[in-house]
Design a protein around this motif. Structure first.
Motif, PDB file in Angstrom:
ATOM      1  N   ILE A  42      34.375 -12.239 -28.943  1.00  0.00           N
ATOM      2  CA  ILE A  42      35.110 -11.120 -27.967  1.00  0.00           C
ATOM      3  C   ILE A  42      34.310  -9.779 -28.515  1.00  0.00           C
ATOM      4  CG2 ILE A  42      37.134 -10.016 -27.892  1.00  0.00           C
ATOM      5  CD1 ILE A  42      38.791 -12.731 -28.245  1.00  0.00           C
ATOM      6  N   CYS A  45      31.246  -9.213 -26.748  1.00  0.00           N
ATOM      7  CA  CYS A  45      31.532  -9.116 -25.328  1.00  0.00           C
ATOM      8  C   CYS A  45      32.032  -7.660 -25.069  1.00  0.00           C
ATOM      9  CB  CYS A  45      32.359 -10.256 -24.789  1.00  0.00           C
ATOM     10  SG  CYS A  45      31.603 -11.894 -24.544  1.00  0.00           S
ATOM     11  N   ARG A  46      32.667  -7.277 -25.903  1.00  0.00           N
ATOM     12  CA  ARG A  46      33.087  -5.811 -25.649  1.00  0.00           C
ATOM     13  C   ARG A  46      32.147  -4.793 -25.920  1.00  0.00           C
ATOM     14  NH1 ARG A  46      39.402  -6.974 -28.114  1.00  0.00           N
ATOM     15  NH2 ARG A  46      40.103  -7.825 -26.186  1.00  0.00           N
ATOM     16  N   PRO A  52      35.029 -10.871 -21.970  1.00  0.00           N
ATOM     17  CA  PRO A  52      35.268 -11.779 -23.160  1.00  0.00           C
ATOM     18  C   PRO A  52      35.741 -13.043 -22.638  1.00  0.00           C
ATOM     19  CG  PRO A  52      36.446  -9.795 -23.622  1.00  0.00           C
ATOM     20  CD  PRO A  52      35.948  -9.458 -22.009  1.00  0.00           C
TER      21      PRO A  52
END
Length: 144
Positions: A42, A45-46, A52
């Motif tokens: 996550i 991805c962020r 995410p």
């Protein structure tokens, strides 16, 4: 868990695992040990403006059916009741046998109940008729 998540992340971000670790402010060795965890996926991805959920799907931490069910439930909560009713009516109209589908009339405003006649109340389904099979003796206790 999908063991190719590091490869997926490198492909999506265009960076190496070392570069991702530095961008996240982590030691590369710590990052490599935890790359398959939801928290790291996550965070990466962020940091790279990726979804995410796609990362968690790629890692095998979520299944597509779980995501679809959650999205459908969440989006239905925001849909106005009239839109839901219209959709139900649209689907019902497409069925072959719609004899048992009650016709609904959607109104924008509530009627003025204070001046409503008995006939109007029955049309809105607000008043019972004597022949209504759901009407029976009053079994509730009455106070004097």
């Amino acid at each position: 868990m999908n063991t190719n998540i590091s490869q997926w992340l490198e492909e999506k971000t265009g960076d190496t695992k070392r570069q991702m670790a530095i961008k996240l402010g982590q030691q590369p060795s710590t990052f490599n040990r935890n790359i398959e965890t939801a928290e790291v996926i996550i965070a990466v991805c962020r940091a790279y403006n990726l979804n995410p959920v796609e990362g968690l799907l790629a890692a095998g931490l979520l299944e597509a059916s779980e995501v679809n069910d959650a999205a459908a439930e969440a989006s239905l909560k925001d849909v106005p009741e009239t839109a839901l009713l219209e959709e139900v009516l649209r689907r019902a109209a497409g069925r072959q046998n719609i004899d048992n589908v009650r016709k609904l009339q959607l109104v924008d405003d509530d009627p003025d109940y204070s001046n409503m006649s008995v006939e109007d109340a029955r049309n809105y389904g607000l008043a019972a008729k004597k022949a209504d099979p759901n009407i029976g003796p009053d079994d509730s206790p009455h106070e004097p």
